[in-house]
Design a protein around this motif. Sequence first.
Motif, PDB file in Angstrom:
ATOM      1  N   ASP A   1       0.853  -1.195   0.000  1.00 33.27           N
ATOM      2  CA  ASP A   1       0.000   0.000   0.000  1.00 33.27           C
ATOM      3  C   ASP A   1       0.883   1.237   0.000  1.00 33.27           C
ATOM      4  OD1 ASP A   1      -2.531  -1.319   0.231  1.00 33.27           O
ATOM      5  OD2 ASP A   1      -2.084  -1.665   2.351  1.00 33.27           O
ATOM      6  N   GLU A   2       0.353   2.310  -0.570  1.00 31.95           N
ATOM      7  CA  GLU A   2       1.031   3.605  -0.543  1.00 31.95           C
ATOM      8  C   GLU A   2       0.014   4.686  -0.213  1.00 31.95           C
ATOM      9  OE1 GLU A   2       2.309   6.019  -4.156  1.00 31.95           O
ATOM     10  OE2 GLU A   2       4.253   5.291  -3.433  1.00 31.95           O
TER      11      GLU A   2
ATOM     12  N   PRO B   1      -5.794   4.915  -8.200  1.00 32.98           N
ATOM     13  CA  PRO B   1      -5.482   5.832  -7.089  1.00 32.98           C
ATOM     14  C   PRO B   1      -6.767   6.412  -6.497  1.00 32.98           C
ATOM     15  CG  PRO B   1      -4.045   6.262  -8.954  1.00 32.98           C
ATOM     16  CD  PRO B   1      -5.098   5.313  -9.435  1.00 32.98           C
ATOM     17  N   ASN B   2      -6.926   6.261  -5.193  1.00 37.30           N
ATOM     18  CA  ASN B   2      -8.092   6.798  -4.497  1.00 37.30           C
ATOM     19  C   ASN B   2      -7.731   8.154  -3.914  1.00 37.30           C
ATOM     20  OD1 ASN B   2     -10.239   4.500  -4.351  1.00 37.30           O
ATOM     21  ND2 ASN B   2      -8.291   3.498  -3.922  1.00 37.30           N
ATOM     22  N   ASP B   3      -8.387   9.193  -4.383  1.00 41.60           N
ATOM     23  CA  ASP B   3      -8.110  10.554  -3.937  1.00 41.60           C
ATOM     24  C   ASP B   3      -9.218  11.042  -3.015  1.00 41.60           C
ATOM     25  OD1 ASP B   3      -5.727  10.904  -5.509  1.00 41.60           O
ATOM     26  OD2 ASP B   3      -7.021  11.042  -7.275  1.00 41.60           O
TER      27      ASP B   3
ATOM     28  N   THR C   1      -3.956  10.492  -1.200  1.00 44.14           N
ATOM     29  CA  THR C   1      -4.000   9.545  -2.305  1.00 44.14           C
ATOM     30  C   THR C   1      -3.564   8.184  -1.801  1.00 44.14           C
ATOM     31  OG1 THR C   1      -3.496  11.283  -3.914  1.00 44.14           O
ATOM     32  CG2 THR C   1      -3.174   9.011  -4.628  1.00 44.14           C
ATOM     33  N   TYR C   2      -4.402   7.180  -2.045  1.00 42.13           N
ATOM     34  CA  TYR C   2      -4.152   5.833  -1.537  1.00 42.13           C
ATOM     35  C   TYR C   2      -4.145   4.849  -2.700  1.00 42.13           C
ATOM     36  CZ  TYR C   2      -4.711   1.601   1.299  1.00 42.13           C
ATOM     37  OH  TYR C   2      -4.534   0.368   1.878  1.00 42.13           O
ATOM     38  N   THR C   3      -3.088   4.036  -2.784  1.00 39.41           N
ATOM     39  CA  THR C   3      -2.932   3.076  -3.876  1.00 39.41           C
ATOM     40  C   THR C   3      -2.430   1.749  -3.320  1.00 39.41           C
ATOM     41  OG1 THR C   3      -2.273   4.909  -5.303  1.00 39.41           O
ATOM     42  CG2 THR C   3      -1.936   2.707  -6.169  1.00 39.41           C
TER      43      THR C   3
END
Length: 291
Positions: free
Chosen positions: A223-224, A288-290, A263-265
């Motif tokens: 995860d990032e 990418p979830n913003d 931002t979650y990826t």
Amino acid sequence: FTALGGDLSSSYINPAGLGFYNKSEFTISPIITTTNTTSNYIDNSTKLSASNMSIGQIGVVFSNRGVGTRKKRTAWSISYNTLANFNNDYSYSGSNKRSSISDYFAERATQRGISSENLNEEFNTTTRLASNTTALAYQAYLIDPIQGGGYLASELSTPVDQKGNVSESGNLGQINVGYGINYDDKTYIGASLGIQNLNYSQLTDLTEKFPNGVIFNGFTFGDELLVKGTGLNLTVGAIMKLSDNIRVGANITSPTSMRVNETYTSYVAYDQKPNTFESDEQELFTVPNDF
């Protein structure tokens, strides 16, 4: 410090203290941070040490003679202060004889009650991006549908050699632009504008290897999370010099109004056994979830 003055910290504690300066000044304070972590996972202890250097505070004050009979001196400043340091790293590892993270994804897919056709629809074949981690695991062949409903991990062999890493970095800092006035060497007033800057990142990964694997040699799931934000606040203050030995100070700092973007990826990289399944790539990502 609210009533002391004559220190660069006045620019964000009580800017009226800038009026005590009778000459210009430059200061800098470096910070060296060392962290030592110990992680315990399945009766296995992992130690990790890390160090980093950063700027705790840096700034300059420009002092000037006043104008008129009452205004003795004026001063303005610009400074930067680190309010919070988020740097942290740790690792863990162990031999898991019971489960894999793919069991977790199978459980999630079963709880959702979603069909394999719908999971395929949650993967964009043009961009090669999955809309969520369940669809990501399905496209990476980590889970398989079972007859009658539900899902099961595709690789069922044990033990599973697991190793994880978590790395956090970033800080919350504030730039202050301040101004102070000295009246009659008795009354000091000032104001400062604070500009906060937030930077944070968290990178995590879990690598699993299967010594007795049938489908996979191993895979890595990660995860990032990236966070950036900017905010503003205002500080005003005053200091009264009642005598050479007594000073009274007061200040008000507004709440900080901040806008934050996250931002979650997620991703998975896999290494399959020969002659198990065909895949065009060895690494897949989510959209990418913003926020």
